[in-house]
Scaffold this active site. Structure first.
Site, short mmCIF file in Angstrom:
data_model
loop_
_atom_site.label_atom_id
_atom_site.label_comp_id
_atom_site.label_asym_id
_atom_site.label_seq_id
_atom_site.Cartn_x
_atom_site.Cartn_y
_atom_site.Cartn_z
N ASP A 1 -5.25 -4.53 -6.81
CA ASP A 1 -4.70 -5.89 -6.96
C ASP A 1 -5.62 -7.02 -6.51
O ASP A 1 -5.19 -8.19 -6.48
CB ASP A 1 -3.31 -5.99 -6.31
CG ASP A 1 -3.26 -5.43 -4.91
OD1 ASP A 1 -4.27 -4.85 -4.47
OD2 ASP A 1 -2.21 -5.56 -4.26
N ASP B 1 0.82 -1.22 0.00
CA ASP B 1 0.00 0.00 0.00
C ASP B 1 0.86 1.26 0.00
O ASP B 1 0.43 2.30 -0.48
CB ASP B 1 -0.90 0.04 1.25
CG ASP B 1 -1.89 -1.10 1.28
OD1 ASP B 1 -1.93 -1.88 0.33
OD2 ASP B 1 -2.63 -1.21 2.29
N ASP C 1 -2.53 5.71 -2.68
CA ASP C 1 -1.91 4.53 -2.08
C ASP C 1 -1.19 3.81 -3.22
O ASP C 1 -1.74 3.72 -4.34
CB ASP C 1 -2.96 3.58 -1.49
CG ASP C 1 -3.41 4.00 -0.09
OD1 ASP C 1 -3.11 5.13 0.34
OD2 ASP C 1 -4.10 3.18 0.56
N CYS D 1 -0.60 -7.81 -1.33
CA CYS D 1 -0.65 -6.68 -0.38
C CYS D 1 0.39 -6.79 0.72
O CYS D 1 0.96 -5.79 1.15
CB CYS D 1 -2.00 -6.64 0.31
SG CYS D 1 -3.41 -6.49 -0.76
N HIS E 1 -7.41 -0.14 -3.95
CA HIS E 1 -6.32 -1.05 -4.25
C HIS E 1 -6.72 -1.98 -5.40
O HIS E 1 -7.66 -2.76 -5.29
CB HIS E 1 -5.84 -1.82 -3.02
CG HIS E 1 -5.44 -0.88 -1.91
ND1 HIS E 1 -5.29 -1.28 -0.61
CD2 HIS E 1 -5.16 0.45 -1.94
CE1 HIS E 1 -4.93 -0.23 0.12
NE2 HIS E 1 -4.85 0.84 -0.66
#
Ligand code: NVA
Length: 386
Positions: A269, A134, A218, A371, A267
């Site tokens: 991913d 992150d 992020d 992550c 995020h």
């Protein structure tokens, strides 16, 4: 060509000789994509993770199922027993990575229970150092601290400074993107979010809890494929943040903004995970609106199978789609969950060898293998894959 620029950077580095010092031949930081052979990785720490205060930005990023949990425990550590289990799982993950020949580095242990106050805001706790993805991103020999967007994450970089100083001394380029002030102007405090319908409607309208008052992002909203970087405007990454990174990277890179049918983007991913040159795992619940572009590139998009985690298992900060949040050890080996059988099958079909670990309790803190890690060094050079 791409390789040319990497070689130039290397040569320049080797040439900068300080009298009396032996020039460093190796580059400590080097990663251009998500799949080149992994040599060194930072793995996060569950230690001391704290539940953030239930602020507007936390509300907008969490499932309503957990809002009472946040109201009750915000500002205190996550449950001890759960964190202990997460720690054991993450230790095992580190051992497995070492066994696969990867150097594992860890952030410092920090006391996240200290409250803090800047001229613009205050926070009763810091969040954690569980998810290096992150906050840190690598572009070639440059390692960058992302500015972040949650107040509880403002000082998260402190856990990584020992490592960053070490990489810098060994020759890496170290950048910290401008920190947002994180005053009230960065958040839409009238952001009307009470239900899943609200989330869908607002995301469709392109409305998010962060405003465009100042750049924020992020690192995990970006995903790398050599010269092409893909990003989403999310609850924590705004257009100014994307533009800041685009200008910082300059003409050597193309930064593409993607949009998804996602009620709550945060995020990229577990939505669109690039796992090889022209190979993507896509989330079937969150179709990408730019699929035609990838067809033109000739990329293969594989739909991830539905995750299997039980509804009873707490996922305080994410969806179950962590099942597709995997880490490539190289093009042919993937670090993935031992308990997510359908995605294991999917990798087998793709001819990718699975290296399996169970990090179910670690998942509760909001991340899967991608992550929980930042790949600091992969063997490879800057290339274009389109
Ligand atoms: N916020 C996304 C991504 C997590 C890595 C999700 O919950 O699926």
């Amino acid at each position: 060509t791409g390789s040319g620029s990497v070689l130039t950077a290397r040569t320049q580095h080797a040439k900068r000789v300080v009298p009396g010092e032996i020039p460093q031949p190796s580059i400590p930081v080097n990663s251009h994509n998500e799949w080149d052979p992994l040599e060194e990785v930072i793995v996060g720490r569950p230690d001391g993770a704290c539940v953030p205060q239930f602020t507007t930005e936390v509300k907008a990023n969490t499932n309503e199922k957990y809002w009472d949990f946040y109201k009750k425990y915000g500002g205190t550590p996550f449950p001890d027993k759960h964190i202990e289990k997460a720690k054991q799982e993450v230790e095992e993950m580190c051992n497995v990575l070492r066994h696969e020949g990867v150097i594992v580095r860890r952030p410092d242990v920090i006391n996240w229970e200290k409250d803090y106050k800047t001229p613009d805001f205050s926070s009763p706790v810091g969040l954690y150092s569980a998810m290096p993805r992150d906050i840190l991103i690598v572009f070639g020999n440059e390692i960058m601290e992302a500015p972040m967007a949650w107040r509880s994450r403002f000082f998260e970089y402190r856990a990584y400074r020992s490592l960053l100083k070490e990489y810098f001394k060994a020759g890496a380029k170290w950048t910290a993107a401008p920190k947002p002030l994180m005053g009230d102007e960065l958040y839409d405090n009238t952001y009307p979010i009470e239900s899943i319908e609200d989330r869908h409607r607002l995301a469709k309208e392109g409305r998010f809890v962060t405003t465009e008052f100042e750049p924020c992002f992020d690192a995990a909203d970006f995903i790398r494929a050599g010269r092409d970087i893909f990003v989403q405007r999310s609850q924590v990454t705004n257009h100014l943040g994307i533009e800041w990174l685009r200008r910082h990277l300059g003409p050597e890179y193309r930064v593409h903004e993607l949009t998804f049918h996602d009620p709550n983007p945060m995020h990229i991913d577990a939505t669109f995970n690039i796992i090889g040159p022209g190979l993507v795992i896509a989330n079937p619940d969150r179709p990408c609106n730019q699929l035609k572009m990838f067809e033109k590139f000739g990329w293969k998009i594989v739909q991830a199978p539905k995750p299997t985690l039980s509804d009873d298992h707490p996922l305080w900060m994410s969806s179950k789609w962590l099942s597709m949040n995997v880490l490539m050890l190289d093009e042919d080996r993937v670090l993935c969950s031992k308990v997510e059988k359908p995605i294991i099958k999917m990798f087998e079909k793709l001819g990718i060898k699975t290296v399996q670990v169970d990090i179910t309790h670690a998942n509760s803190l909001g991340g899967g293998f991608h992550c929980w890690t930042t790949d600091v060094r992969r063997r490879g050079e800057l290339q274009s894959y389109i």
